[in-house]
Design an enzyme around this catalytic site. Structure first.
Site, mmCIF file in Angstrom:
data_model
loop_
_atom_site.group_PDB
_atom_site.id
_atom_site.type_symbol
_atom_site.label_atom_id
_atom_site.label_comp_id
_atom_site.label_asym_id
_atom_site.label_seq_id
_atom_site.Cartn_x
_atom_site.Cartn_y
_atom_site.Cartn_z
ATOM 1 N N ASN A 94 14.305 -6.235 12.959
ATOM 2 C CA ASN A 94 13.013 -6.740 12.504
ATOM 3 C C ASN A 94 12.868 -6.551 10.993
ATOM 4 O OD1 ASN A 94 10.249 -7.455 12.333
ATOM 5 N ND2 ASN A 94 9.662 -5.301 12.588
ATOM 6 N N ALA B 197 0.805 -1.225 0.000
ATOM 7 C CA ALA B 197 0.000 0.000 0.000
ATOM 8 C C ALA B 197 0.834 1.269 0.000
ATOM 9 C CB ALA B 197 -0.930 0.002 1.214
ATOM 10 N N GLY B 198 2.141 1.144 0.199
ATOM 11 C CA GLY B 198 2.982 2.338 0.292
ATOM 12 C C GLY B 198 3.056 3.120 -1.002
ATOM 13 N N THR C 221 1.468 -0.228 9.572
ATOM 14 C CA THR C 221 1.471 -1.612 9.096
ATOM 15 C C THR C 221 0.392 -2.456 9.766
ATOM 16 O OG1 THR C 221 3.232 -2.035 10.700
ATOM 17 C CG2 THR C 221 3.896 -1.624 8.414
ATOM 18 N N ALA D 294 25.727 -14.268 -45.928
ATOM 19 C CA ALA D 294 25.831 -12.974 -45.267
ATOM 20 C C ALA D 294 24.940 -11.942 -45.944
ATOM 21 C CB ALA D 294 27.278 -12.499 -45.283
ATOM 22 N N ALA E 118 23.809 -15.077 -55.159
ATOM 23 C CA ALA E 118 24.058 -13.856 -54.393
ATOM 24 C C ALA E 118 23.380 -12.664 -55.049
ATOM 25 C CB ALA E 118 25.554 -13.613 -54.279
ATOM 26 N N ARG F 5 10.139 7.598 -2.976
ATOM 27 C CA ARG F 5 11.582 7.668 -3.239
ATOM 28 C C ARG F 5 11.964 7.046 -4.570
ATOM 29 N NH1 ARG F 5 14.208 5.022 1.864
ATOM 30 N NH2 ARG F 5 16.039 5.142 0.502
ATOM 31 N N ASN G 21 22.164 -23.292 -45.569
ATOM 32 C CA ASN G 21 23.169 -22.254 -45.335
ATOM 33 C C ASN G 21 22.618 -20.925 -45.823
ATOM 34 O OD1 ASN G 21 26.353 -21.826 -44.793
ATOM 35 N ND2 ASN G 21 25.664 -20.514 -46.468
#
Length: 464
Positions: free
Chosen positions: A187, A26-27, A95, A380, A423, A31, A377
């Protein structure tokens, strides 16, 4: 194969002793300075809240409740697909007040309640089970608290207990005396309490303290005043590290990654430079996998035995088969499926494509929405042209086919088994098996043309 988890199993809790999990989320998380709710910031590609829920799920809880507050819509949307209930803390009154909001969701529940925090995501199911086990110890404490000893106790609440772990009270730092602040046992905020005890104790909470809040920790003293005992068990500080800032988020991410790297190596993977490898929460690695420096795994990556992932590669939502070779500088995206002994080389991107057994895609290539047959194959610079601006289409390359460099395969198109694409070809029609596809204009040579062109342009430039 192994995963990031320790694969431990836990007893199925009987109907007579069920477990409920209450997660506080719930926070406001101011920050973090973020539009995203604090507990939804990811660690290893998964929101920290979902890390915690997954760990708790290993205990087979009968009910799980997430207490929301600021940014509730985001949290509710995140947990809704899991069928998890939520409870709203409309005012931030501490809490104890937050846990009390889960009363309606736990109506009729008679078992044990684990109280966890959505911004403390690394608590393991093993530790949770230890808390439950201690709750059922011979002395039957009313409350079990998880404590830890940080290197710098700082402003943590102090656990006042004897050597046997029998607790007297928890003192918030702002309310503690100098002697109490000298105590090193702190704690974590995590507790295990029987439901019948929990709400009876919460009903007696007051807010006569420096913050004017209803502290959950005060139930320890209330239990003692009623003649009931409380106990503390300890865990390592890393396991209960909380996240309240971007820096702390990075620290928890780093701790998680360090743990995962150690697990990977212990399970038989080789990490050449462990600190440079980044895993996702669900990365799966086989034995004898080799991972070179600066490799990043996004969610959904599965790497089978004997595969090698070379340096600076990124793998997400992809499967890499036994003995396959990836990278360096390769990117495997969602749906990439490399079969055994396939090769994907440097500066290659694969998306929603099967690369068949032993097939090679070695250099500077994009393969998307495709099926590449075994032993094929791909030269490139080849690309599968899979998108027309509106729809995606699939390319099929048969077994043993050879695609020459700088070919463009315009989907939908099928290249038959054993075919050769020359190619530089732009292939727009299917190519039958064992055929040669040559799709380019004939080469024309004009003797002396280049010299005449240079002379002409030089003279034109000089005349200006």
């Amino acid at each position: 194969m192994t995963t990031h988890s320790n694969d431990q199993t836990f007893p199925a809790h009987s109907p007579a002793h069920p477990i409920a999990v209450v997660i506080l989320a719930a926070g406001k998380g101011t920050r973090m300075k973020s539009y995203l709710h604090k507990v939804l910031h990811p660690i290893a590609g998964r929101p920290m809240l979902l890390h915690l829920i997954a760990s708790a799920a290993a205990l087979n809880p009968a009910r799980t409740v997430v207490v929301t507050g600021a940014g509730r819509e985001q949290v509710e949307a995140a947990v809704a697909p899991l069928g998890i209930a939520t409870a709203l803390q409309a005012e931030q009154l501490g809490t104890g007040h937050a846990v009390a909001q889960a009363r309606a969701a736990l109506a009729g529940f008679k078992g044990d309640v684990l109280i966890l925090y959505g911004d403390v995501p690394l608590v393991t199911a093993t530790t949770m089970q230890r808390m439950i086990d201690r709750l059922h110890g011979d002395d039957m404490p009313a409350v079990v608290v998880l404590g830890f000893r940080p290197a710098d106790p700082g402003a943590y609440g102090r656990v006042i207990a004897d050597a046997a772990g029998r607790m007297d009270r928890i003192v918030e730092f702002k309310d503690a005396s100098e002697a109490e602040r000298a105590v090193t046992l702190c704690n974590s905020g995590l507790m295990a309490v029987r439901a019948t005890d929990l709400f009876a104790l919460l009903d007696r909470l007051g807010n006569d303290n420096a913050a004017g809040e209803y502290y959950l920790t005060d139930i320890v003293g209330l239990a003692g005043a009623a003649g009931r005992s409380a106990a503390v068990i300890e865990t390592g500080a890393d396991e209960v590290a909380g996240v309240n800032s971007r820096g702390e988020l990075a620290g928890v991410e780093g701790a998680w990654q360090a743990m995962r790297r150690a697990q990977a190596m212990a399970a038989g993977a080789t990490l050449i430079a462990p600190d440079t490898v980044w895993f996702a929460h669900d990365t799966v690695l086989g034995r004898d996998v080799v991972i070179e420096p600066n490799v990043v795994f996004g969610p959904g990556a599965r790497i089978e035995d004997g595969a090698t992932i070379h340096a600076f590669s990124h793998v997400e939502g992809a499967s890499v088969g036994k003995g396959a070779n990836v990278g360096p500088f390769a990117r495997l995206r969602l749906g990439a499926d490399l079969r055994a002994d396939a090769k994907v080389g440097n500066f290659v991107e694969i998306k929603k494509a099967i690369i068949g057994e032993g097939a090679k895609v070695s250099h500077l290539t994009y393969i998307g929405d495709a099926d590449i047959g075994a032993g094929a194959n791909i030269g490139a610079g080849t690309i599968t042209c899979n998108y027309d601006g509106y729809f995606k289409y699939r390319t099929v390359v048969g077994e043993g086919a050879f695609i020459g460099s700088n070919a463009a395969l315009v989907a939908p198109v099928t290249i038959g088994a054993g075919a050769i694409v020359a190619a530089g070809s732009v292939v727009t029609q299917n190519v039958e098996a064992d055929a040669l596809a040559l799709v380019r204009p004939p080469q024309i040579a004009k003797p002396g043309w280049a010299a005449r062109f240079r002379d002409k342009m030089t003279a034109r430039k000089a005349a200006r």
